[in-house]
Design a protein around this motif. Structure first.
Motif, PDB file in Angstrom:
ATOM      1  N   VAL A 179       0.842  -1.203   0.000  1.00  0.00           N
ATOM      2  CA  VAL A 179       0.000   0.000   0.000  1.00  0.00           C
ATOM      3  C   VAL A 179       0.873   1.248   0.000  1.00  0.00           C
ATOM      4  CG1 VAL A 179      -1.746   1.315   1.264  1.00  0.00           C
ATOM      5  CG2 VAL A 179      -1.946  -1.161   1.131  1.00  0.00           C
ATOM      6  N   GLU A 180       1.938   1.211   0.802  1.00  0.00           N
ATOM      7  CA  GLU A 180       2.817   2.368   0.857  1.00  0.00           C
ATOM      8  C   GLU A 180       3.477   2.606  -0.505  1.00  0.00           C
ATOM      9  OE1 GLU A 180       4.698   2.588   4.569  1.00  0.00           O
ATOM     10  OE2 GLU A 180       5.908   4.336   4.063  1.00  0.00           O
ATOM     11  N   LYS A 181       3.856   1.515  -1.147  1.00  0.00           N
ATOM     12  CA  LYS A 181       4.492   1.628  -2.468  1.00  0.00           C
ATOM     13  C   LYS A 181       3.542   2.272  -3.476  1.00  0.00           C
ATOM     14  CE  LYS A 181       6.771  -1.110  -6.049  1.00  0.00           C
ATOM     15  NZ  LYS A 181       7.066  -2.466  -6.524  1.00  0.00           N
ATOM     16  N   GLU A 182       2.290   1.794  -3.482  1.00  0.00           N
ATOM     17  CA  GLU A 182       1.376   2.364  -4.479  1.00  0.00           C
ATOM     18  C   GLU A 182       0.962   3.791  -4.128  1.00  0.00           C
ATOM     19  OE1 GLU A 182      -2.958   1.749  -4.898  1.00  0.00           O
ATOM     20  OE2 GLU A 182      -2.540  -0.278  -4.212  1.00  0.00           O
ATOM     21  N   MET A 183       0.996   4.112  -2.820  1.00  0.00           N
ATOM     22  CA  MET A 183       0.654   5.483  -2.437  1.00  0.00           C
ATOM     23  C   MET A 183       1.715   6.467  -2.924  1.00  0.00           C
ATOM     24  SD  MET A 183      -0.748   4.799   1.361  1.00  0.00           S
ATOM     25  CE  MET A 183      -0.934   6.496   1.845  1.00  0.00           C
ATOM     26  N   ARG A 184       2.974   6.029  -2.921  1.00  0.00           N
ATOM     27  CA  ARG A 184       4.052   6.918  -3.382  1.00  0.00           C
ATOM     28  C   ARG A 184       3.908   7.220  -4.867  1.00  0.00           C
ATOM     29  NH1 ARG A 184       7.131   7.890   0.769  1.00  0.00           N
ATOM     30  NH2 ARG A 184       7.299   6.326   2.407  1.00  0.00           N
ATOM     31  N   ARG A 185       3.268   6.350  -5.600  1.00  0.00           N
ATOM     32  CA  ARG A 185       3.007   6.635  -7.012  1.00  0.00           C
ATOM     33  C   ARG A 185       1.651   7.284  -7.202  1.00  0.00           C
ATOM     34  NH1 ARG A 185       5.016   0.899  -9.602  1.00  0.00           N
ATOM     35  NH2 ARG A 185       7.155   1.053  -8.840  1.00  0.00           N
ATOM     36  N   GLY A 186       0.664   6.795  -6.467  1.00  0.00           N
ATOM     37  CA  GLY A 186      -0.712   7.221  -6.684  1.00  0.00           C
ATOM     38  C   GLY A 186      -0.997   8.641  -6.231  1.00  0.00           C
ATOM     39  N   ILE A 187      -0.518   8.996  -5.048  1.00  0.00           N
ATOM     40  CA  ILE A 187      -0.867  10.305  -4.502  1.00  0.00           C
ATOM     41  C   ILE A 187      -0.350  11.455  -5.374  1.00  0.00           C
ATOM     42  CG2 ILE A 187      -0.540  11.875  -2.528  1.00  0.00           C
ATOM     43  CD1 ILE A 187      -0.966   9.510  -0.694  1.00  0.00           C
ATOM     44  N   PRO A 188       0.925  11.434  -5.845  1.00  0.00           N
ATOM     45  CA  PRO A 188       1.359  12.519  -6.735  1.00  0.00           C
ATOM     46  C   PRO A 188       0.484  12.619  -7.985  1.00  0.00           C
ATOM     47  CG  PRO A 188       3.249  11.249  -5.986  1.00  0.00           C
ATOM     48  CD  PRO A 188       2.025  10.521  -5.525  1.00  0.00           C
ATOM     49  N   LEU A 189       0.130  11.468  -8.529  1.00  0.00           N
ATOM     50  CA  LEU A 189      -0.711  11.442  -9.725  1.00  0.00           C
ATOM     51  C   LEU A 189      -2.084  12.057  -9.446  1.00  0.00           C
ATOM     52  CD1 LEU A 189      -0.247  10.073 -12.573  1.00  0.00           C
ATOM     53  CD2 LEU A 189      -1.852   8.346 -11.779  1.00  0.00           C
ATOM     54  N   GLN A 190      -2.644  11.718  -8.286  1.00  0.00           N
ATOM     55  CA  GLN A 190      -3.966  12.253  -7.933  1.00  0.00           C
ATOM     56  C   GLN A 190      -3.899  13.766  -7.727  1.00  0.00           C
ATOM     57  OE1 GLN A 190      -4.370   9.723  -4.565  1.00  0.00           O
ATOM     58  NE2 GLN A 190      -4.649   7.923  -5.864  1.00  0.00           N
ATOM     59  N   ILE A 191      -2.807  14.209  -7.130  1.00  0.00           N
ATOM     60  CA  ILE A 191      -2.657  15.659  -6.928  1.00  0.00           C
ATOM     61  C   ILE A 191      -2.541  16.370  -8.281  1.00  0.00           C
ATOM     62  CG2 ILE A 191      -1.100  17.449  -6.007  1.00  0.00           C
ATOM     63  CD1 ILE A 191      -0.518  15.540  -3.660  1.00  0.00           C
ATOM     64  N   ILE A 192      -1.764  15.774  -9.200  1.00  0.00           N
ATOM     65  CA  ILE A 192      -1.621  16.375 -10.536  1.00  0.00           C
ATOM     66  C   ILE A 192      -2.981  16.460 -11.232  1.00  0.00           C
ATOM     67  CG2 ILE A 192      -0.643  15.995 -12.851  1.00  0.00           C
ATOM     68  CD1 ILE A 192       1.863  14.858 -11.409  1.00  0.00           C
ATOM     69  N   CYS A 193      -3.739  15.379 -11.170  1.00  0.00           N
ATOM     70  CA  CYS A 193      -5.084  15.365 -11.784  1.00  0.00           C
ATOM     71  C   CYS A 193      -5.920  16.525 -11.240  1.00  0.00           C
ATOM     72  CB  CYS A 193      -5.810  14.053 -11.484  1.00  0.00           C
ATOM     73  SG  CYS A 193      -5.246  12.669 -12.453  1.00  0.00           S
ATOM     74  N   CYS A 194      -5.917  16.673  -9.924  1.00  0.00           N
ATOM     75  CA  CYS A 194      -6.766  17.700  -9.297  1.00  0.00           C
ATOM     76  C   CYS A 194      -6.272  19.107  -9.650  1.00  0.00           C
ATOM     77  CB  CYS A 194      -6.816  17.506  -7.790  1.00  0.00           C
ATOM     78  SG  CYS A 194      -7.689  15.998  -7.356  1.00  0.00           S
TER      79      CYS A 194
END
Lengths: 384, 92
Positions: A354-369
């Protein structure tokens, strides 16, 4: 004939001899010994049995309407943290000193699930104080723990109730409980019981030996379906805040702010948000095994896109290209984030993963927003 | 769990087979059948199924299993980032 001869003296009247008083309830029976000042008998208690000089609640094994409504209520996330029962010793049927001792958590939903599977089983149930949390989560948080188990075994004097020295602990409690330490410190041996309460009768009948399926975690459509309401309810508060902020930014223009413009534009971006939420909190849990990708944030992107694309393909004339972009990006960011949060409700995700995917997912989600916000705000200025 | 597979090569699970006494407790408590018994020694047969719950490590009587236990939950991890690992965290 005088009146006096007609009437019998008071003490001979049948009324005075019966237990019926002139008003109020009958005199018999008096209060039970198990009734104590300041305590109420819980609705799931059928009766009390007297063992080793104390009264032990004998609980019902069928659920009533109140229990079922309570289950629905907590599945909707209403007052969930208060849904607990007092820890301690309970029993079903009429157990004796050879009956099994089952260990459970004091989340009422867990307790109800267990007792409803104990029809015609005479056993002791030792309920640990997990602060109203289920066995699996409490074991992870160490409230369903070695220390708490030893404490309850001693406090409830289990050794006075049974001659054997065995405890049946649900297998999912194992992260919190160290069997060899329990044995060392209170003399009780732990047998790991089945994962699901519905297997407990088969487990007991099979000489307390589980078969492979009892030991395996599952995550069926139904098991996922019951989690969806809570996933939605947990988003309500942040969503209301985001909706308010979106109303504000929808009105920004050359004249600083126009409320009319805000009201016209807001429903579209709110729609993007709603579709993203639907993708992340409903479609991801529902279609989990069939959505491509292993990371949840990717699954969320896929469901978010599939929800929002039909809306943008409608070719709404009133919307500019940048607005379409903003709606799509909102849905993607929100859906991805909501899907990522579903990791906590699944039984197969590891914290490292989960931590691994959060390090990729969260930046992407912030960029989208951020793209969504920039595109949405600039449209009234640029007209694109 | 065969229907659901999560990320590969991330688990922190380690087993020191030398010291294993073959009691089989890890195979009994693991909810994802990560361990198997071979020649009276436990071995890791499916590392990628491990969810790092810590059941095996806390129940190994000779402490030859190590894992960094935790909760595989994004909102829990976000809170540990904000409040620190030892903070009291409200979640599910």
């Amino acid at each position: 004939m005088s009146l006096q001869t007609e009437l019998k003296p008071m003490q001979e009247l049948p009324m005075a001899q019966s237990s019926e008083p002139c008003c109020g309830p009958p005199l018999e029976p008096p209060s039970k010994q198990y009734e104590k000042a300041g305590y109420a008998v819980s609705p799931y208690t059928k009766s009390f049995i007297k063992k080793a000089n104390r009264y032990i609640p004998q609980i019902k094994t069928n659920l009533c309407l109140g229990d079922r409504l309570g289950s629905i209520r907590v599945r909707l996330g209403v007052n969930r943290s208060a849904y607990k029962i007092p820890p301690g010793i309970y029993c079903t049927g009429t157990p004796d000193h050879d009956s099994p001792v089952l260990v459970s958590a004091n989340y009422k939903l867990s307790f109800d699930t267990l007792r409803s599977e104990l029809k015609e089983v005479a056993c002791w149930i030792l309920v640990l104080d997990t602060r109203g949390v289920n066995v699996w989560c409490a074991a992870g948080k160490k409230t369903f723990s070695t220390d708490e188990l030893i404490r309850q075994v001693k406090e409830c004097n289990i050794e006075q109730l049974v001659l054997h020295r065995d405890l049946i602990v649900p297998q999912l409690g194992a992260p919190g409980i160290s069997a060899h330490q329990v044995k060392k410190e209170c003399g009780f041996k732990i047998t790991w019981g089945p994962i699901r309460a519905r297997d407990i009768q088969h487990f007991l009948a099979n000489d307390r030996k589980p078969w492979a399926a009892m030991r395996e975690m599952t995550f069926t459509v139904m098991e996922r379906l019951v989690l969806i309401p809570l996933e939605i309810v947990l988003t309500i508060r942040p969503v209301l805040i985001i909706l308010a902020l979106l109303l504000l930014v929808s009105g920004i223009n050359n004249d600083i702010f126009s409320f009319d413009q805000a009201l016209i534009r807001w429903p579209f971006i709110a729609g993007g948000l709603g579709l993203g939420l639907f993708g992340g909190t409903v479609l991801v849990p529902l279609f989990l095994p069939w959505i491509p990708g292993r990371s949840f944030y990717l699954k969320g992107l896929i469901t978010g896109l599939s929800c929002v694309l039909p809306l943008t393909l409608l070719k709404l004339n009133s919307l500019q290209p940048f607005e379409h972009l903003a709606i799509i990006m909102t849905a993607l960011g929100i859906s991805s984030y909501a899907a990522m949060n579903f990791t906590g409700a699944t039984p197969f995700t590891s914290p490292s993963g989960v931590e691994k995917e959060m390090r990729r997912g969260i930046p992407l989600q912030i960029i989208c927003c951020l793209i969504a916000l920039a595109a949405w705000v600039t449209t009234p200025f640029l007209g694109i | 769990m065969k229907t659901f597979r999560y990320l590969e090569n991330v688990s922190t699970l380690l087993l020191d087979q030398e010291g294993c006494i073959g009691c089989g407790m890890c195979t009994a408590v693991c909810p994802h059948q990560v361990f198997t018994m071979e020649n009276k020694k436990s071995s890791i047969q499916d590392l990628d199924a491990c969810i790092e719950c810590g059941a095996c490590a806390s129940n190994c009587p000779v402490a030859v299993i190590t894992v960094t236990p935790g909760v595989g939950c994004a909102s829990y991890i976000i809170q540990t980032w904000i409040k620190g690992r030892d903070a009291v965290i409200e979640c599910c």
